[in-house]
Design an enzyme around this catalytic site. Structure first.
Site, PDB file in Angstrom:
ATOM      1  N   HIS B 121     148.600  33.932 -16.428  1.00  0.00           N
ATOM      2  CA  HIS B 121     149.197  35.243 -16.163  1.00  0.00           C
ATOM      3  C   HIS B 121     150.133  35.573 -17.340  1.00  0.00           C
ATOM      4  O   HIS B 121     150.724  34.678 -17.932  1.00  0.00           O
ATOM      5  CB  HIS B 121     149.994  35.125 -14.861  1.00  0.00           C
ATOM      6  N   ASP B 198     153.213  26.892 -13.160  1.00  0.00           N
ATOM      7  CA  ASP B 198     153.417  28.162 -12.471  1.00  0.00           C
ATOM      8  C   ASP B 198     152.805  28.024 -11.071  1.00  0.00           C
ATOM      9  O   ASP B 198     151.587  27.937 -10.927  1.00  0.00           O
ATOM     10  CB  ASP B 198     152.744  29.283 -13.269  1.00  0.00           C
ATOM     11  N   GLN B 201     150.811  31.133  -7.209  1.00  0.00           N
ATOM     12  CA  GLN B 201     149.655  31.282  -6.332  1.00  0.00           C
ATOM     13  C   GLN B 201     149.368  30.029  -5.503  1.00  0.00           C
ATOM     14  O   GLN B 201     148.485  30.046  -4.649  1.00  0.00           O
ATOM     15  CB  GLN B 201     148.396  31.634  -7.143  1.00  0.00           C
ATOM     16  N   LYS B 224     155.542  36.443  -2.768  1.00  0.00           N
ATOM     17  CA  LYS B 224     154.148  36.058  -2.493  1.00  0.00           C
ATOM     18  C   LYS B 224     154.098  35.031  -1.363  1.00  0.00           C
ATOM     19  O   LYS B 224     153.044  34.517  -0.997  1.00  0.00           O
ATOM     20  CB  LYS B 224     153.507  35.467  -3.747  1.00  0.00           C
ATOM     21  N   CYS B 364     146.975  41.120 -15.087  1.00  0.00           N
ATOM     22  CA  CYS B 364     147.974  40.516 -15.984  1.00  0.00           C
ATOM     23  C   CYS B 364     147.431  39.261 -16.658  1.00  0.00           C
ATOM     24  O   CYS B 364     148.173  38.303 -16.876  1.00  0.00           O
ATOM     25  CB  CYS B 364     149.270  40.208 -15.255  1.00  0.00           C
TER      26      CYS B 364
END
Lengths: 143, 409
Positions: B121, B198, B201, B224, B364
């Site tokens: 991303h 990261d 997600q 999220k 993104c």
């Protein structure tokens, strides 16, 4: 919302664009980019004595940007650059939802994109070709 | 197979009472919020609000407790050793920027190398681009295959004695695929390279344990994860955070200040300048409590079954192509796709006309789209509150996209 923007005129210009090709006789070109979606197109014009004799576009984009640009070229080929800039102004007014019926009539087929004014996320798509035209004509006028 | 309709959790989300026909399939962008989270934010502002961390009166102590209890809840949730390792930020993007700035200042020098996955991303790419430009270090990319898989062998080959850091998502927001982070961390550490994960997600959709993964940093967003917008987390290994300078400076991050100098507060407050988002933190704590009350086992099973259902139906539709793995097990609630001849923004508009929210564009991740050779894509992403009938409506509309865009047959 949504479906009604994809009317017959728009679908037809997207599937069968008349002006999506290179232009060997082009006297000037300019690139337009929509950074939010990455759509990009190049506009090519043949201008002689202040009249747009011919024009085309190349590049990829969504149905709205492709059809809008194709309709725009239908409208401006054969007109003076001044007329073309006037039509751009009308088109922007229409997309911003602030236009009279007479002015819409002046835009002919481009009036089919009127409902985009209700979809803020797609305004940039409809304007991509027109903004590129304005930039190109203003740069040419300044020369 | 569990019952996927009459989802008992859907009633917890007020948005579906306001829009009973909404099919929300943009959960990788942000999730809807359960009433339990909204109530906790209301409770904070009704009963506990004052400026935390500096007040000398009872209400401020309550605000401080609300904020610090949230930090403890996060620590437990991701298995960190100490609350000193949990920094509250606005979102994963800010967390990653903090690492780039602060770790960069402490550890990155001219000629060093930073390795980034090509599917990252933009929020896990641009901070490293900037850091490389500013320090004269070199940004390198690890390539994935068309299925979205990274190979440990490629990682080993890409690391050099100068590689200071490797930045990679645990789950790509385009492919939905889990990367073998523990194995990557081991390879990196053997090379003396730090690993930044990261988790935007992954943390909302599977149990994530930083000690087990052995990562040096983990970033994720609250929004999220069913929590309010504006609260995010950075996990960092204590000994690294200790050596890193503050990211922002100002109030609430100092110990002692003179006209010319300041001594900074201890971890984690060194990295939390200014009045903090205590209401957001309270909401995040409630979101974690909500997830724990449902249980990841349950969440994962629901999301896997819904993913499999959508995946197999999509495979059967002509002119629809799925990006990434051929195996639905690898998609983890994220299915990115294209429809021949139809621009993704037009796909999203057709779905919108039927009351279905999906994402379209480059998500993104422009370098990834260049890497796999498509300009942009559409993406459906689900959560445990989705139902079988959401997937059915999604599939019904998907079957009509080409016809509605003027293609015959």
């Amino acid at each position: 919302m949504g479906d009604n923007i994809y009317n017959e005129v728009l679908i037809d210009h997207n599937l069968h664009p008349m002006h999506l090709h290179d232009l060997s006789c082009a006297t000037c070109s300019n690139d337009g980019l929509n950074p939010t979606c990455g759509d990009s197109l190049s506009l090519h014009l043949n201008i002689e004595n202040g009249v747009i004799k011919d024009g085309s576009f190349t590049g990829v984009g969504c149905a709205i940007s492709q059809a809008s640009t194709d309709i725009m070229l239908d409208l401006i080929i054969g007109r003076s650059t001044e007329d073309a800039l006037h039509l751009k102004e009308l088109f922007s007014k229409m997309i911003n939802g602030d236009i009279s019926q007479e002015e819409i009539d002046e835009l002919e087929e481009a009036g089919a994109l009127q409902n985009i004014s209700k979809m803020p996320a797609r305004v940039k798509c409809a304007l991509l070709g027109w903004d590129t035209l304005e930039k190109l004509l203003k740069e040419e006028g300044a020369k | 197979m569990i019952i996927l309709n009459n989802n008992p959790y859907k009633a917890d989300f007020p948005v579906f009472r306001h829009y009973p026909d909404l099919v929300y399939l943009d959960n990788a962008a942000t999730t809807q919020k359960p009433i339990q989270v909204m109530r906790s934010v209301e409770k904070y502002y009704s009963e506990e609000n004052a400026n935390p961390l500096r007040g000398l009166y009872e209400l401020s102590i309550k605000a401080t407790d609300a904020y610090e209890n949230a930090r403890e809840a996060v620590r437990k949730f991701i298995g960190a050793k100490s609350t000193k390792e949990i920094i509250f930020t606005r979102n994963a993007t800010e967390s990653l920027n903090l690492i780039a700035y602060s770790f960069g200042k402490a550890f990155i020098r001219e000629g060093d190398e930073i390795l980034v996955g090509v599917s990252e991303h933009h929020s896990n790419l641009l901070p490293w681009q900037n850091l490389a430009r500013e320090t004269g270090s070199v940004l390198k990319f690890l390539e994935c295959d068309r299925q979205g898989a990274y190979s440990p062998e490629d990682l080993k080959a890409a690391l050099t004695p100068n590689t200071r850091l490797f930045a990679i998502a645990q789950v790509s927001n385009v492919f939905g695929r889990f990367n073998p982070i523990r194995e990557f961390a081991e390879i990196c550490h053997r090379n003396g390279t730090r690993i930044v994960c990261d988790g935007a997600q992954s943390v909302p959709h599977a149990p994530v344990d930083v000690e087990d993964l052995d990562v040096d940093f983990l970033a994720f967003s609250g929004h999220k994860l069913y929590a309010p917008m504006g609260i995010g987390v950075l996990y960092g290994r204590e000994e690294l955070l200790e050596q890193m300078p503050p990211f922002l400076s100002g109030g609430e991050m100092i110990a002692y200040v003179t006209r010319e100098n300041a001594t900074y507060a201890d971890l984690p407050h060194k990295f939390e300048a200014g009045t903090v988002n205590a209401g957001g933190a309270a909401g995040l704590r409630a979101a974690i409590g909500y997830i724990e009350s449902i249980g990841f086992e349950n969440i994962v099973q629901r999301e896997k079954e819904l993913t499999a259902l959508a995946f197999h139906e999509m495979k059967r539709i002509e002119h629809v192509s799925i990006i990434g793995s051929e195996n639905s097990e690898d998609h983890n609630g994220i299915i990115t796709f294209t429809v021949d001849g139809v621009h993704p923004h037009d796909i999203a508009a057709v779905f919108d006309a039927d009351g279905i929210a999906v994402r379209a564009g480059h998500h993104c991740a422009q370098p990834l789209h260049q890497h796999i050779g498509v300009q942009s894509t559409a993406r459906m992403s689900l959560a445990f509150y989705n139902e079988e009938k959401d997937i059915e409506r999604f599939i019904d509309t998907l079957k009509t996209v080409r016809r509605r865009m003027g293609y015959g047959g």
